[in-house]
Design a protein around this motif. Structure first.
Motif, PDB file in Angstrom:
ATOM      1  N   CYS A  98     -24.529-103.327 -23.726  1.00 21.35           N
ATOM      2  CA  CYS A  98     -24.552-103.188 -22.459  1.00 21.35           C
ATOM      3  C   CYS A  98     -23.641-103.908 -21.492  1.00 21.35           C
ATOM      4  N   TYR A 136     -31.387-106.095 -23.333  1.00 17.77           N
ATOM      5  CA  TYR A 136     -31.100-104.926 -24.095  1.00 17.77           C
ATOM      6  C   TYR A 136     -32.595-104.309 -24.815  1.00 17.77           C
ATOM      7  N   CYS A 176     -25.684-106.799 -17.630  1.00 14.81           N
ATOM      8  CA  CYS A 176     -26.838-107.009 -17.894  1.00 14.81           C
ATOM      9  C   CYS A 176     -27.329-107.961 -18.445  1.00 14.81           C
ATOM     10  N   TYR A 177     -28.668-108.039 -18.245  1.00 15.12           N
ATOM     11  CA  TYR A 177     -29.399-109.430 -18.682  1.00 15.12           C
ATOM     12  C   TYR A 177     -30.310-109.199 -19.764  1.00 15.12           C
TER      13      TYR A 177
END
Length: 345
Positions: A3, A9, A6-7
């Protein structure tokens, strides 16, 4: 890339079977990168047990436990019959895509009782398969041979074997003089007195036999016996002298492969009867097909009388033959010239 911007997944990925070493990298800038290594193994196929032994309601003495299963990555194999035992997977052998394993267990404390057992196989991914519980009968006691008798009649040997065994299976024998060696059945059942009676034929010659009693659990005990077969009766073919006078020289010819005794009987009711045992090695000549024997007998006690004589021959198994009794006049006295000095001119 899993990703961007983003922080976290949280999704599934598909992998084929096997080992994986993954490195996850989170990039915050060209110089700020965090890494995490993860290793795992993919095994999506459950193990499958296809066969176990012993079968239901069969007998066992603890040996011959068997399992056949299909699994490329087995981790643990357990057997449960009261305790749970971890079995050694190192003894298993691959055969056409399956693993086959044999084990021997100590079941002495369960002798004479029924138990249930089951196998459980676990693979490296903790997938499992378990066999159904199987009832079996435990017998770790050896059979007992109370008596073993046999009678030889020509080429036939009649056996009578009394045994003590509650789970009798069969009695076999091996003749160690046979080539090739072959195990043969003697009895598959006993009479009401737990006795096996059977007659078997054997070739002429020496036989060393191992008789083995086996029960349904595979326990066995053996006893050794040896005997000699000589189915051909000995035959005295000729004796001399046939008639007339006896001076002490006798001759006999006979046909026998395994003679053990040759006796000359002679005498009369007046003086008495005597017997003389011949030395088969020194008094006889072996011509392969027959024997010829000669001997000199001291007959001075019977000089001037009539005697009767005959030979008796015995072979290695006790078969005998007697020659015809012959009457002879005995004359052991030399002629005497009464006028040695004046019987000529």
């Amino acid at each position: 890339t899993l990703c961007r911007d983003c922080y976290g997944y949280n999704r599934s990925k598909s992998f084929s079977e096997g080992w994986y070493n993954l490195t996850f990298m989170a990039t915050f800038s060209d110089t700020d990168i965090e890494q995490l290594n993860v290793s795992f193994f993919i095994d999506s196929t459950d193990p499958r047990i296809s066969r176990t032994e012993p079968g239901r309601n069969s007998y066992t003495n603890g040996s011959g436990f068997y399992i056949k299963f299909k699994e490329e990555n087995p981790k643990e194999l357990l057997i449960t019959y009261n305790p749970e035992i971890n079995l050694d997977l190192g003894v298993c052998v691959e055969n056409r895509g399956y693993q086959e394993c044999y084990y021997d267990l100590n079941l002495t404390e369960y002798d004479g009782s029924e138990i249930e057992y089951s196998f459980k196989i676990t693979d490296i991914a903790n997938n499992t398969d378990e066999s159904g519980a199987t009832e079996i009968i435990v017998d770790t006691t050896l059979p007992i041979i109370n008596s073993l008798d046999y009678v030889i009649d020509g080429r036939y040997v009649s056996f009578e074997i009394e045994i003590e065994e509650s789970n009798f299976d069969e009695i076999n024998y091996i003749n160690w003089n046979d080539n090739p060696l072959e195990e043969k059945r003697l009895c598959s059942r006993l009479d009401d007195n737990n006795i096996c009676e059977e007659k078997k034929s054997f070739s002429d010659g020496e036989h060393n036999i191992s008789i083995q009693v086996i029960d349904k659990a595979g326990n066995s005990i053996a006893q050794q016996i040896s005997f000699f077969i000589d189915s051909k009766d000995p035959k005295i073919k000729e004796t001399e002298p046939k008639n007339g006078f006896a001076s002490g020289n006798f001759y006999v010819e006979f046909d026998e492969t395994n003679p053990v005794s040759l006796i000359l009987y002679y005498g009369n009711d007046n003086i008495g009867w005597k017997e003389l045992i011949l030395d088969l090695e020194n008094d006889c000549i072996n011509n392969e097909e027959d024997y010829e024997c000669s001997l000199d007998v001291q007959l001075d006690d019977y000089d001037g009388q009539e005697i009767e004589y005959w030979f008796e021959l015995e072979d290695i198994v006790g078969n005998t033959d007697e020659s015809k009794a012959i009457d002879l006049d005995v004359d052991t006295t030399f002629p005497v010239i009464n006028n040695p000095d004046d019987f000529y001119e």
